[in-house]
Design an enzyme around this catalytic site. Structure first.
Site, PDB file in Angstrom:
ATOM      1  N   GLY A   1      15.115 -63.892 -17.385  1.00 17.80           N
ATOM      2  CA  GLY A   1      15.852 -62.817 -18.058  1.00 17.80           C
ATOM      3  C   GLY A   1      14.994 -61.580 -18.248  1.00 17.80           C
ATOM      4  O   GLY A   1      15.151 -60.827 -19.218  1.00 17.80           O
TER       5      GLY A   1
ATOM      6  N   TYR B   1      28.060 -69.166 -28.254  1.00 13.33           N
ATOM      7  CA  TYR B   1      26.662 -68.743 -28.223  1.00 13.33           C
ATOM      8  C   TYR B   1      25.869 -69.447 -29.332  1.00 13.33           C
ATOM      9  O   TYR B   1      24.800 -70.016 -29.098  1.00 13.33           O
ATOM     10  CB  TYR B   1      26.602 -67.217 -28.398  1.00 13.33           C
ATOM     11  CG  TYR B   1      25.219 -66.633 -28.497  1.00 13.33           C
ATOM     12  CD1 TYR B   1      24.316 -66.707 -27.440  1.00 13.33           C
ATOM     13  CD2 TYR B   1      24.817 -65.957 -29.654  1.00 13.33           C
ATOM     14  CE1 TYR B   1      23.059 -66.144 -27.538  1.00 13.33           C
ATOM     15  CE2 TYR B   1      23.558 -65.386 -29.749  1.00 13.33           C
ATOM     16  CZ  TYR B   1      22.678 -65.489 -28.693  1.00 13.33           C
ATOM     17  OH  TYR B   1      21.431 -64.926 -28.788  1.00 13.33           O
TER      18      TYR B   1
HETATM   19  N1  SER Z   1      22.075 -59.914 -30.724  1.00  8.90           N
HETATM   20  C1  SER Z   1      22.683 -61.189 -30.511  1.00  8.90           C
HETATM   21  C2  SER Z   1      24.146 -61.063 -30.358  1.00  8.90           C
HETATM   22  O1  SER Z   1      24.694 -60.159 -30.960  1.00  8.90           O
HETATM   23  C3  SER Z   1      22.388 -62.111 -31.648  1.00  8.90           C
HETATM   24  O2  SER Z   1      21.369 -62.965 -31.280  1.00  8.90           O
HETATM   25  O3  SER Z   1      24.758 -61.847 -29.701  1.00  8.90           O
END
Ligand code: SER
Length: 320
Positions: free
Chosen positions: A12, A146
């Protein structure tokens, strides 16, 4: 004593954190010792000096080939699908976040690598987490794909530490604000977009409510934390893959007000979209005492100093 990192692979590496982390690792360890990888072609400036290879982390064979060819001993595994895209494409988020991490950990175990960095996020927290501040070890019940891949990733990393003796480390990054590479597909992206729009158009329509408070961090602190944790002696660590990390917390409205101090014509309005639900499920502040105690974490930037630095860097970048 921990073993030393010599030959580093970054996954990444074209991403928001990966790009600046790669540059810092090149300065610190020598660009001949850093291999930047990403699933897309990175712009030349991002990996100047160090080697670059395309890498799809869901393909274990590709990881094996690069680790062997470049004699890698340490991996900073930054490739991931973030929260907003993860809600649009949950299957892809699972595949990349879980499949990618599992592949990296397995290759690292099989080759007895020195160390792996596996970032986590404030997204591990959910609506039931005490929000002010989120403790180090509350029950973790996130409501996004996520977030749940990050909880599973923390547990998997810790499992590899205890079961296989692999040195895996990670922090729960807050929203990261930076001036080099735009974030992609996260919920906290408004805190970066607002700067570009304030400078270019003097106006921003923010996709979360004005009173939305989230934990944030400026990129220099993010990079510092990542390297500090990775260079800490293993013997000092009680936690491994789940360190809470805090720097500053502010509402979207407070950020806009801070920007207005530098750009008086700037105006901001608020039109919450689907990302508001994600933001509402995350805590406002973070208790990072474990990181402070175990490896001496201490941030340098607050809202005023971050805002001033962002505006000065972006003004130069945009050519104002
Ligand atoms: N910045 C990330 C997101 O908004 C949080 O880990 O998904």
């Amino acid at each position: 004593m921990s073993k030393t990192m010599h030959r580093i692979l970054v996954t990444g590496a074209a991403g928001q954190i990966g790009s600046e982390l790669t540059a810092t690792l090149c300065e610190r360890y020598g660009s001949e010792n850093v291999l930047a990888t990403d699933h897309r072609e990175a712009s030349a400036s991002l990996h100047e000096g160090c080697s670059f290879e395309r890498l799809d982390v869901t393909d274990k064979k590709q990881i094996e080939i690069l680790i062997d060819r470049y004699e890698i001993d340490t991996v900073f595994h930054m490739a991931a699908i973030l929260s907003a895209i993860g809600e649009e494409k949950p299957q892809l988020a699972w595949q990349v976040n879980m499949g990618g991490l599992y592949n990296v950990l397995e290759v690292a175990r099989e080759r007895n690598l020195v160390r792996v960095f596996s970032p986590s996020s404030i997204a591990v927290f959910g609506p039931e987490t005490p929000p002010d501040p989120a403790p180090q070890t509350p029950p973790l019940r996130p409501t996004t794909m996520y977030g749940l891949t990050k909880v599973a990733g923390e547990l998997l990393g810790d499992y590899y530490v205890h079961r296989f003796g692999l040195d895996v480390r990670g922090v729960r990054y807050p929203g990261i604000i930076s001036s080099e590479t735009l974030p992609g597909g996260g919920t906290t992206d408004y805190a970066v977009e607002v700067f570009y729009e304030a400078l270019r158009k003097k106006h921003y329509t923010c996709f979360v409510r004005e009173d939305t408070v989230l934990p944030m961090m400026y990129m220099p602190d993010c990079i510092q934390a990542t390297i500090d944790l990775m260079e800490t002696d293993f013997g000092r660590l009680v936690h491994h893959c789940d360190f809470n990390l805090a720097s500053m917390s502010f509402s979207a409205g407070e950020l806009a007000a801070e920007i207005t101090k530098h750009i008086p014509e700037f105006t901001c309005n608020y039109k919450p979209d689907k990302r508001q639900t994600i933001a509402d499920s995350w805590p406002h502040a973070i208790d990072d005492s474990a990181a402070r105690d175990e490896w001496g974490w201490k941030p340098s930037y607050d809202l005023p100093s971050m805002t001033e630095d962002m505006i000065s860097r972006l003004s130069k970048k945009i050519g104002l």
